[in-house]
Design a protein around this motif. Sequence first.
Motif, PDB file in Angstrom:
ATOM      1  N   PHE A  58       0.852  -1.200   0.000  1.00  0.00           N
ATOM      2  CA  PHE A  58       0.000   0.000   0.000  1.00  0.00           C
ATOM      3  C   PHE A  58       0.881   1.242   0.000  1.00  0.00           C
ATOM      4  CE2 PHE A  58      -2.407   3.442   1.854  1.00  0.00           C
ATOM      5  CZ  PHE A  58      -3.649   3.308   1.246  1.00  0.00           C
TER       6      PHE A  58
ATOM      7  N   GLN B 164      -2.028  -4.067   2.777  1.00  0.00           N
ATOM      8  CA  GLN B 164      -3.448  -4.322   2.966  1.00  0.00           C
ATOM      9  C   GLN B 164      -3.655  -5.827   2.922  1.00  0.00           C
ATOM     10  OE1 GLN B 164      -5.166  -1.635  -0.121  1.00  0.00           O
ATOM     11  NE2 GLN B 164      -6.766  -1.300   1.415  1.00  0.00           N
TER      12      GLN B 164
ATOM     13  N   SER C 253     -10.624  -4.476   4.291  1.00  0.00           N
ATOM     14  CA  SER C 253     -10.211  -3.644   3.156  1.00  0.00           C
ATOM     15  C   SER C 253      -9.886  -2.201   3.554  1.00  0.00           C
ATOM     16  CB  SER C 253     -11.303  -3.640   2.081  1.00  0.00           C
ATOM     17  OG  SER C 253     -12.527  -3.149   2.603  1.00  0.00           O
TER      18      SER C 253
ATOM     19  N   VAL D 186      -5.089  -0.442   6.908  1.00  0.00           N
ATOM     20  CA  VAL D 186      -3.733  -0.387   6.355  1.00  0.00           C
ATOM     21  C   VAL D 186      -2.764  -0.647   7.502  1.00  0.00           C
ATOM     22  CG1 VAL D 186      -1.974   1.025   5.236  1.00  0.00           C
ATOM     23  CG2 VAL D 186      -4.371   1.223   4.536  1.00  0.00           C
TER      24      VAL D 186
END
Length: 269
Positions: free
Chosen positions: A215, A239, A253, A256
């Motif tokens: 990410f 992620q 989802s 992070v």
Amino acid sequence: MTDNATDKGAADTRGRRHRRWRVSAALGLTAVLAGGGIAALRTAGSPASDPSEPAAAVASHSGRLTSAESREASRIAIDAATRSGTAKDRQKATEKSDGERNAAGGSGAEPLDTRRPPRAKSASSTTDSRAEVQLYDYASDTLITRVVDLRSKKVLDSARQHGVQPPPTLAEAREAVKVILADRRLGPGLRESYASQTGKRLTSPTQLRLQSMSFLGSRAKGVDGARKVSRCGEHRCVQLFVRIPGGKWIDTSRIVIDLSARRAAVIGL
């Protein structure tokens, strides 16, 4: 004439069968390609050295590295900073009192990938023993690429890059789960989701099916919580896509995980 007609009919039949086979093969290939998006998210575990195994036999340069070669190449590359690495590697290790670190915080950089480097046409057969190893040093947030010689057990070349984030390994994905479980806000929710579907306690990342991707902070531009992940890219962030074996997906989802800082953030993706 009859024989010729028969031959022609047989040829037509073979032609129709061949065309049907080609159509079936094309449909099969399409299905494989369509599933590639899922396969691309899968991660491979980090190579781990096993002192009980014999030294790796060196395969031909034209083939892939064997599992034993990959483990040995990773071991040589990880040990390079404090043992037989380049002067630059030894200097880097001296500058940092704790040296290179892996995703779990242990000594030695995190192995990401091993491969056989391209062989120049003019190269001699001695290049057969070379392997290229990618590592991530969590102490300095640096991607390291080292070329090692499996015969001499030495590092032939080493380079460092900042801000480069290859796909995470399975080992890193499991570390990301540990970060979530240790979070007072997120850990209870993950445990509850697992328990509600299995009737069991979630005590280890190995109980989950994991896929992951790197990410970058730029992906969160303009969304809620973007500042929390602004260092992702400079830091190693991932992620997760979490599934209970034989069960449903757990929605992570919006989470992070910053592996460099060992913290998780929820953003409004």
